[in-house]
Motif scaffolding. Structure first.
Motif, PDB file in Angstrom:
ATOM      1  N   ARG A   1     -16.246 -16.051 -18.885  1.00 48.97           N
ATOM      2  CA  ARG A   1     -16.214 -16.748 -17.628  1.00 48.97           C
ATOM      3  C   ARG A   1     -15.906 -18.021 -18.705  1.00 48.97           C
ATOM      4  O   ARG A   1     -16.506 -18.938 -17.700  1.00 48.97           O
ATOM      5  CB  ARG A   1     -17.136 -16.952 -16.455  1.00 48.97           C
ATOM      6  N   PRO A   2     -15.071 -18.496 -19.582  1.00 48.02           N
ATOM      7  CA  PRO A   2     -15.055 -20.005 -20.261  1.00 48.02           C
ATOM      8  C   PRO A   2     -15.127 -20.976 -19.797  1.00 48.02           C
ATOM      9  O   PRO A   2     -15.902 -22.000 -19.708  1.00 48.02           O
ATOM     10  CB  PRO A   2     -14.149 -19.127 -21.123  1.00 48.02           C
ATOM     11  N   GLN A   3     -14.437 -21.144 -18.316  1.00 53.46           N
ATOM     12  CA  GLN A   3     -14.210 -21.765 -17.420  1.00 53.46           C
ATOM     13  C   GLN A   3     -15.525 -22.245 -16.610  1.00 53.46           C
ATOM     14  O   GLN A   3     -15.716 -23.886 -16.509  1.00 53.46           O
ATOM     15  CB  GLN A   3     -12.468 -21.699 -16.659  1.00 53.46           C
ATOM     16  N   ALA A   4     -15.855 -21.844 -16.618  1.00 51.00           N
ATOM     17  CA  ALA A   4     -17.709 -22.014 -16.118  1.00 51.00           C
ATOM     18  C   ALA A   4     -19.097 -21.963 -17.397  1.00 51.00           C
ATOM     19  O   ALA A   4     -20.224 -21.371 -17.340  1.00 51.00           O
ATOM     20  CB  ALA A   4     -17.849 -20.967 -15.218  1.00 51.00           C
ATOM     21  N   LEU A   5     -18.606 -21.710 -18.468  1.00 51.97           N
ATOM     22  CA  LEU A   5     -19.209 -22.221 -19.272  1.00 51.97           C
ATOM     23  C   LEU A   5     -19.922 -20.172 -19.453  1.00 51.97           C
ATOM     24  O   LEU A   5     -21.212 -20.646 -19.692  1.00 51.97           O
ATOM     25  CB  LEU A   5     -20.122 -22.645 -19.371  1.00 51.97           C
ATOM     26  N   ASN A   6     -19.433 -19.568 -19.131  1.00 51.72           N
ATOM     27  CA  ASN A   6     -20.099 -18.321 -18.779  1.00 51.72           C
ATOM     28  C   ASN A   6     -20.864 -18.253 -18.407  1.00 51.72           C
ATOM     29  O   ASN A   6     -21.934 -17.483 -18.549  1.00 51.72           O
ATOM     30  CB  ASN A   6     -20.750 -17.656 -20.264  1.00 51.72           C
ATOM     31  N   ALA A   7     -21.137 -18.840 -17.247  1.00 50.20           N
ATOM     32  CA  ALA A   7     -22.217 -18.802 -16.438  1.00 50.20           C
ATOM     33  C   ALA A   7     -22.634 -17.492 -15.495  1.00 50.20           C
ATOM     34  O   ALA A   7     -21.667 -16.700 -15.190  1.00 50.20           O
ATOM     35  CB  ALA A   7     -21.764 -19.352 -15.382  1.00 50.20           C
ATOM     36  N   LEU A   8     -24.070 -16.609 -15.567  1.00 56.28           N
ATOM     37  CA  LEU A   8     -23.829 -15.610 -15.213  1.00 56.28           C
ATOM     38  C   LEU A   8     -24.666 -15.396 -13.622  1.00 56.28           C
ATOM     39  O   LEU A   8     -25.230 -15.673 -12.934  1.00 56.28           O
ATOM     40  CB  LEU A   8     -25.196 -14.981 -15.822  1.00 56.28           C
ATOM     41  N   ASN A   9     -22.745 -14.688 -12.878  1.00 57.34           N
ATOM     42  CA  ASN A   9     -22.559 -14.833 -11.815  1.00 57.34           C
ATOM     43  C   ASN A   9     -23.790 -12.980 -10.996  1.00 57.34           C
ATOM     44  O   ASN A   9     -23.261 -12.172 -12.200  1.00 57.34           O
ATOM     45  CB  ASN A   9     -22.273 -15.474 -11.260  1.00 57.34           C
ATOM     46  N   SER A  10     -23.092 -12.726  -9.756  1.00 57.39           N
ATOM     47  CA  SER A  10     -23.721 -11.175  -9.356  1.00 57.39           C
ATOM     48  C   SER A  10     -22.824 -10.024 -10.197  1.00 57.39           C
ATOM     49  O   SER A  10     -23.055  -9.255 -10.827  1.00 57.39           O
ATOM     50  CB  SER A  10     -23.942 -10.732  -7.929  1.00 57.39           C
ATOM     51  N   GLN A  11     -21.561 -10.809 -10.239  1.00 58.59           N
ATOM     52  CA  GLN A  11     -19.887  -9.888 -10.939  1.00 58.59           C
ATOM     53  C   GLN A  11     -20.391  -9.703 -12.379  1.00 58.59           C
ATOM     54  O   GLN A  11     -20.343  -8.359 -12.358  1.00 58.59           O
ATOM     55  CB  GLN A  11     -19.306 -10.803 -10.707  1.00 58.59           C
TER      56      GLN A  11
ATOM     57  N   ALA B   1     -34.156 -18.405   0.562  1.00 56.64           N
ATOM     58  CA  ALA B   1     -35.755 -18.258   0.260  1.00 56.64           C
ATOM     59  C   ALA B   1     -35.503 -16.575   0.004  1.00 56.64           C
ATOM     60  O   ALA B   1     -36.149 -15.836  -0.854  1.00 56.64           O
ATOM     61  CB  ALA B   1     -36.278 -18.965  -0.444  1.00 56.64           C
ATOM     62  N   SER B   2     -35.996 -15.871   1.394  1.00 50.03           N
ATOM     63  CA  SER B   2     -35.927 -14.672   1.242  1.00 50.03           C
ATOM     64  C   SER B   2     -34.601 -14.070   1.060  1.00 50.03           C
ATOM     65  O   SER B   2     -35.341 -12.593   0.777  1.00 50.03           O
ATOM     66  CB  SER B   2     -35.703 -14.803   2.980  1.00 50.03           C
ATOM     67  N   ASP B   3     -33.504 -14.143   0.642  1.00 52.99           N
ATOM     68  CA  ASP B   3     -32.862 -13.505  -0.348  1.00 52.99           C
ATOM     69  C   ASP B   3     -32.712 -13.342  -1.484  1.00 52.99           C
ATOM     70  O   ASP B   3     -32.914 -12.110  -1.873  1.00 52.99           O
ATOM     71  CB  ASP B   3     -30.930 -13.650  -0.212  1.00 52.99           C
ATOM     72  N   PHE B   4     -33.477 -14.351  -2.530  1.00 50.64           N
ATOM     73  CA  PHE B   4     -33.479 -14.045  -4.193  1.00 50.64           C
ATOM     74  C   PHE B   4     -35.065 -13.179  -3.645  1.00 50.64           C
ATOM     75  O   PHE B   4     -35.554 -12.594  -4.600  1.00 50.64           O
ATOM     76  CB  PHE B   4     -34.667 -15.596  -4.091  1.00 50.64           C
ATOM     77  N   PHE B   5     -36.029 -12.781  -2.473  1.00 47.61           N
ATOM     78  CA  PHE B   5     -37.310 -11.990  -2.730  1.00 47.61           C
ATOM     79  C   PHE B   5     -36.918 -10.894  -2.083  1.00 47.61           C
ATOM     80  O   PHE B   5     -37.561  -9.949  -2.712  1.00 47.61           O
ATOM     81  CB  PHE B   5     -38.170 -12.802  -1.462  1.00 47.61           C
ATOM     82  N   ASN B   6     -35.597 -10.642  -1.719  1.00 44.59           N
ATOM     83  CA  ASN B   6     -35.650  -9.692  -1.049  1.00 44.59           C
ATOM     84  C   ASN B   6     -35.013  -9.190  -1.769  1.00 44.59           C
ATOM     85  O   ASN B   6     -34.950  -7.742  -2.021  1.00 44.59           O
ATOM     86  CB  ASN B   6     -34.901  -9.245   0.907  1.00 44.59           C
ATOM     87  N   GLU B   7     -34.261  -9.214  -2.492  1.00 38.27           N
ATOM     88  CA  GLU B   7     -33.837  -8.971  -3.844  1.00 38.27           C
ATOM     89  C   GLU B   7     -33.568  -8.392  -4.825  1.00 38.27           C
ATOM     90  O   GLU B   7     -33.525  -8.117  -6.232  1.00 38.27           O
ATOM     91  CB  GLU B   7     -31.936  -9.336  -3.597  1.00 38.27           C
ATOM     92  N   ASP B   8     -34.662  -9.714  -4.729  1.00 37.42           N
ATOM     93  CA  ASP B   8     -36.183  -9.584  -6.120  1.00 37.42           C
ATOM     94  C   ASP B   8     -34.561  -9.960  -7.561  1.00 37.42           C
ATOM     95  O   ASP B   8     -34.739  -9.090  -7.882  1.00 37.42           O
ATOM     96  CB  ASP B   8     -36.132  -8.283  -6.991  1.00 37.42           C
ATOM     97  N   PHE B   9     -33.776 -11.032  -6.846  1.00 34.66           N
ATOM     98  CA  PHE B   9     -32.939 -11.227  -7.412  1.00 34.66           C
ATOM     99  C   PHE B   9     -33.221 -11.514  -9.007  1.00 34.66           C
ATOM    100  O   PHE B   9     -34.730 -12.225  -9.126  1.00 34.66           O
ATOM    101  CB  PHE B   9     -32.965 -12.870  -7.338  1.00 34.66           C
ATOM    102  N   PHE B  10     -33.012 -11.060 -10.053  1.00 34.85           N
ATOM    103  CA  PHE B  10     -33.138 -11.238 -11.624  1.00 34.85           C
ATOM    104  C   PHE B  10     -33.574  -9.898 -12.189  1.00 34.85           C
ATOM    105  O   PHE B  10     -33.633  -9.723 -13.010  1.00 34.85           O
ATOM    106  CB  PHE B  10     -34.153 -12.253 -12.182  1.00 34.85           C
TER     107      PHE B  10
END
Ligand code: CAA
Length: 260
Positions: A21-31, A76-85
């Protein structure tokens, strides 16, 4: 599997994975995460592959962090419930027993620095820049920066990086023990592939055990670590590759490995 955000190529026994994803400096998204999980699982399961290299597309970034645009409006509840990262460590570190190298070709910031530190070691281009700038976004590292960076470079540097959000250049990163070697950007992938080919040509069980042993040093006391090392060494002496390796040495020829 076809990928949209990463590229996967096999170079003999080495899998080269490129975040694309060089246009986004290879930012790490869920995909990117989902595709990396699939690519690392395929690498781990393929007996023809002995080592992997992870890099970023383009000359500018390995990865400039977790995707800020994806996180900006997430409750925040999504970050927590998905145990994001959590998926990064569980799939790329815990489930990957074969060795892999991060070839850092530019910015490795936030999650990008943390992803590089999940590798067994980092080879950096002379243009590489490392940092944990999350504090500037009102947050903090979430993929291991406060823990792996502190273990790699010690408290003084880790506090400096996390609290000021400043970047470390390649020379400082090598001096501090964060990276194992620095090479000119143009030669980075060749150098990383060469190192990976060397590892992939080793007896595969010994490669996994050497990796496990070094990682145990971060998790245990010296006495327990030394015991783990001796027992693992002793188990390796029962392998066919040990018999072959020592015979080949005496006969002055390269070993031929069975992986058992
Ligand atoms: N997330 C999403 N998009 C990003 C990004 C990120 N982390 N980093 C860069 N981009 C995007 C930019 O938004 C820009 O996109 P547009 O062209 O659509 O505007 C594109 O990549 C190019 O970036 P810049 O124009 O900003 O490039 P620059 O050369 O001026 O600056 C940079 C480069 C200093 C790396 C700057 O992009 C930057 O500071 N990026 C963010 C770094 C950061 O804060 N990372 C931590 C993220 S949080 C995190 O990772 C949490 C965690 O612990 C896991």
């Amino acid at each position: 599997m076809t990928y949209e955000s990463i590229l996967v190529e096999q170079h003999d026994a080495v899998t080269l994975i490129t975040i694309n994803r060089p246009q986004a400096l290879n930012a790490l998204n869920s995909q990117v995460l989902a595709e990396l999980i699939a690519a690392f699982a395929a690498f781990e399961a393929d007996p023809s592959q002995g080592c992997a290299v992870l890099t970023g597309a383009g000359d500018k970034a390995f990865a400039a962090g977790a995707d800020i645009k994806e996180m900006a409006d997430k409750p925040a509840s999504d970050f927590f419930n998905e145990d994001f990262f959590a998926g990064w460590t569980s799939h790329l570190v815990k489930s990957t027993r074969k060795p892999w190298i991060a070839a850092v070709n530019g910015f490795a910031l936030g999650g990008g620095c943390e992803l590089a530190m999940m590798a067994d070691f980092i080879i950096a281009a002379d243009t590489a820049r490392f940092g944990q700038p999350e504090i500037k976004l009102g947050v903090a590292p979430g993929m291991g920066g406060s823990q792996r960076l502190t273990r790699a470079v010690g408290k003084a540097k880790a506090m400096d990086m996390c609290l000021t959000g400043r970047m470390m250049d390649a020379a400082e990163a090598e001096r501090s023990g964060l990276v194992s070697r620095i090479v000119p950007l143009a030669g980075l992938i060749d150098e990383a592939l060469k190192a990976a080919q060397t590892i992939a040509a080793m007896p595969p069980m010994a490669a996994k055990v050497n990796k496990e042993m070094v990682n145990v040093a971060f998790e245990t006391t010296l006495d327990q670590g030394l015991l783990f090392e001796r027992r693992a060494f002793q188990i390796l002496t029962a392998t066919e590759d040990k018999a072959e390796g020592m015979k080949a040495f005496v006969e002055k020829r390269p070993g031929v490995w069975q992986g058992k």
